[in-house]
Design an enzyme around this catalytic site. Structure first.
Site, short mmCIF file in Angstrom:
data_model
loop_
_atom_site.label_atom_id
_atom_site.label_comp_id
_atom_site.label_asym_id
_atom_site.label_seq_id
_atom_site.Cartn_x
_atom_site.Cartn_y
_atom_site.Cartn_z
N ARG A 101 0.89 -1.19 0.00
CA ARG A 101 0.00 0.00 0.00
C ARG A 101 0.91 1.21 0.00
O ARG A 101 1.70 1.40 0.94
CB ARG A 101 -0.91 -0.01 1.23
CG ARG A 101 -1.70 1.27 1.39
CD ARG A 101 -2.78 1.18 2.46
NE ARG A 101 -3.94 0.46 1.99
CZ ARG A 101 -5.14 0.50 2.56
NH1 ARG A 101 -5.34 1.23 3.64
NH2 ARG A 101 -6.15 -0.18 2.07
N HIS A 128 -7.53 1.25 -6.28
CA HIS A 128 -7.79 0.33 -5.16
C HIS A 128 -8.45 -0.92 -5.74
O HIS A 128 -9.63 -1.19 -5.51
CB HIS A 128 -8.68 1.03 -4.12
CG HIS A 128 -8.66 0.38 -2.77
ND1 HIS A 128 -7.92 -0.77 -2.49
CD2 HIS A 128 -9.29 0.69 -1.60
CE1 HIS A 128 -8.10 -1.10 -1.23
NE2 HIS A 128 -8.93 -0.24 -0.67
N GLN A 131 -10.32 -3.59 -3.55
CA GLN A 131 -11.63 -3.11 -3.13
C GLN A 131 -12.66 -3.35 -4.24
O GLN A 131 -13.77 -3.83 -3.99
CB GLN A 131 -11.55 -1.61 -2.80
CG GLN A 131 -12.86 -1.03 -2.31
CD GLN A 131 -13.26 -1.62 -0.96
OE1 GLN A 131 -12.49 -1.63 -0.03
NE2 GLN A 131 -14.49 -2.11 -0.86
N ASP A 219 -17.42 7.27 -0.79
CA ASP A 219 -16.15 7.11 -0.07
C ASP A 219 -15.85 8.45 0.60
O ASP A 219 -16.49 9.47 0.28
CB ASP A 219 -15.03 6.70 -1.05
CG ASP A 219 -13.70 6.45 -0.37
OD1 ASP A 219 -13.67 6.25 0.86
OD2 ASP A 219 -12.65 6.44 -1.07
N CYS A 259 -16.68 1.74 0.81
CA CYS A 259 -15.50 0.88 1.01
C CYS A 259 -15.05 0.83 2.46
O CYS A 259 -14.37 -0.11 2.86
CB CYS A 259 -14.36 1.36 0.12
SG CYS A 259 -13.89 3.07 0.45
N ARG A 287 -14.03 -8.69 0.99
CA ARG A 287 -12.60 -8.48 0.76
C ARG A 287 -11.86 -9.80 0.95
O ARG A 287 -10.98 -10.17 0.16
CB ARG A 287 -12.04 -7.43 1.74
CG ARG A 287 -12.61 -6.02 1.59
CD ARG A 287 -12.21 -5.38 0.28
NE ARG A 287 -10.77 -5.34 0.11
CZ ARG A 287 -9.97 -4.37 0.58
NH1 ARG A 287 -10.49 -3.35 1.21
NH2 ARG A 287 -8.68 -4.39 0.38
N1 NVA Z 1 -10.09 6.86 -0.72
C1 NVA Z 1 -9.74 6.31 0.57
C2 NVA Z 1 -9.98 4.84 0.60
C3 NVA Z 1 -9.68 4.18 1.90
C4 NVA Z 1 -9.92 2.71 1.88
C5 NVA Z 1 -8.30 6.65 0.87
O1 NVA Z 1 -7.47 6.53 -0.03
O2 NVA Z 1 -8.00 7.04 2.00
N1 CP Z 2 -11.50 -0.31 2.42
C1 CP Z 2 -10.21 -0.40 2.82
O1 CP Z 2 -9.28 -0.59 2.03
O2 CP Z 2 -10.04 -0.31 4.16
P1 CP Z 2 -8.67 -0.22 4.94
O3 CP Z 2 -8.06 1.13 4.65
O4 CP Z 2 -9.07 -0.38 6.38
O5 CP Z 2 -7.76 -1.33 4.48
#
Ligand code: NVA
Ligand code: CP
Length: 300
Positions: A101, A128, A131, A219, A259, A287
């Site tokens: 990540r 993502h 997701q 989101d 998500c 997931r």
């Molecule tokens: N758009 C959000 C998704 C988190 C799962 C982020 O990148 O923080």
């Molecule tokens: N939806 C998602 O990716 O959640 P986290 O940031 O908790 O992994």
């Protein structure tokens, strides 16, 4: 030849459909005691916080018979300046796969180029895809398929929105993004979707955008890494909230997706989040099943 999963498009449409089918089988308990990845080790490194991605991968990998090794970036030499390329080359000598990540998408691309093991995107600023796999599984469970199903995403044209657009291109979902001007999804991803003939619309009026929708998706207004923009974003996105009024404009059997994590009172109201139409925890559970099916396909 190793296979990476940096974007949803790293799978063919047929492979995507096979992953979703297998995910449903695994969810139903098929092959529960098979351990196809026995003896393997999968590394994980997250530059940002995570609850669902980290835990669902760790649990799923254990269920498939392999172990995970979670690396805190500050506790390995990468955090002290060892390059991403050298880190990838060293880790490839020990591990059978890697979940990453990162902030910049080009960081995961650089890692994947140097790695000789499959690399899976656990979220970047641009995509993502894991997701989106779980989202598709959830939509398939709830709506029976994708063709002609209308998904309206309300909010920021962010990583989640970008991967949903790719999901629409690959499945026949019809997608509308309701976002403020200047917060559209990635232009290259949109352009590719349009050239593939995807039914994709960008609309600045959320009320207009949700008419006739089968799926309402949102989101957070402020993604990880955008914390400095909180005040500005809270103003810009004020009207881009899934609430009971917006929900009443969609189809009566529309489902509500997110998500997670959710900021209730911002992109979604408590009553919409808790409504019987909300499938957010089913989506979170998926997931696990979707990623197990993905790992079975990619890890050798
Ligand atoms: N758009 C959000 C998704 C988190 C799962 C982020 O990148 O923080
Ligand atoms: N939806 C998602 O990716 O959640 P986290 O940031 O908790 O992994």
């Amino acid at each position: 030849m190793k296979r990476d999963f940096l974007t949803l498009r790293d799978l063919s449409a047929d492979e995507l459909s096979a992953v979703l089918k297998r995910a449903a089988e695994l969810k139903a308990g098929k092959d529960a005691s098979a351990c196809p990845l026995i003896g393997k080790s999968i590394g994980m490194l997250f530059e940002k916080a995570s609850t669902r991605t980290r835990l669902s991968f760790q649990v799923g990998i254990y269920q498939l018979g392999a172990q995970t090794i979670y690396l805190n970036p500050n506790e390995i030499q990468f955090g002290r300046g060892e390059t991403i390329e050298d880190t990838a080359r060293v880790l490839s000598r020990y591990l059978n796969g890697f979940i990453l990540r990162t902030f910049a998408h080009k960081t995961i691309e650089a890692f994947a180029r140097s790695a000789t093991i499959p690399v899976i995107n656990g979220l970047t600023d641009l995509h993502h895809p894991c997701q989106a796999l779980a989202d598709l599984l959830t939509i398939k469970e709830e709506k029976g398929g994708f063709k002609g199903v209308r998904l309206t995403y309300v909010g920021d044209g962010n990583n989640v929105a970008n991967s949903l657009i790719e999901a629409a291109s690959m499945t026949g979902l019809e997608i509308t993004i309701a976002c403020p001007k200047g917060y559209e999804p990635d232009q290259a991803i949109l352009k590719q979707a349009v050239s593939d003939g995807t039914n994709v619309r960008i609309i600045n009026d959320p009320k207009k955008a949700v008419k006739g929708a089968d799926v309402l998706y949102t989101d957070v207004w402020v993604s990880m890494g955008q914390e400095k923009e909180v005040t500005k974003r809270k103003k810009v996105f004020k009207a881009f909230q899934i609430n009971k009024t917006l929900l009443s404009l969609a189809k009566p059997d529309a489902i509500v997706m997110h998500c997670l994590p959710a900021h209730k009172g911002e992109e979604i109201t408590e009553d919409a989040f808790e409504s019987p139409q909300s499938v957010v925890f089913q989506q979170a559970e998926n997931r696990l099943h979707a990623q197990k099916a993905l790992l079975e396909m990619l890890i050798r």
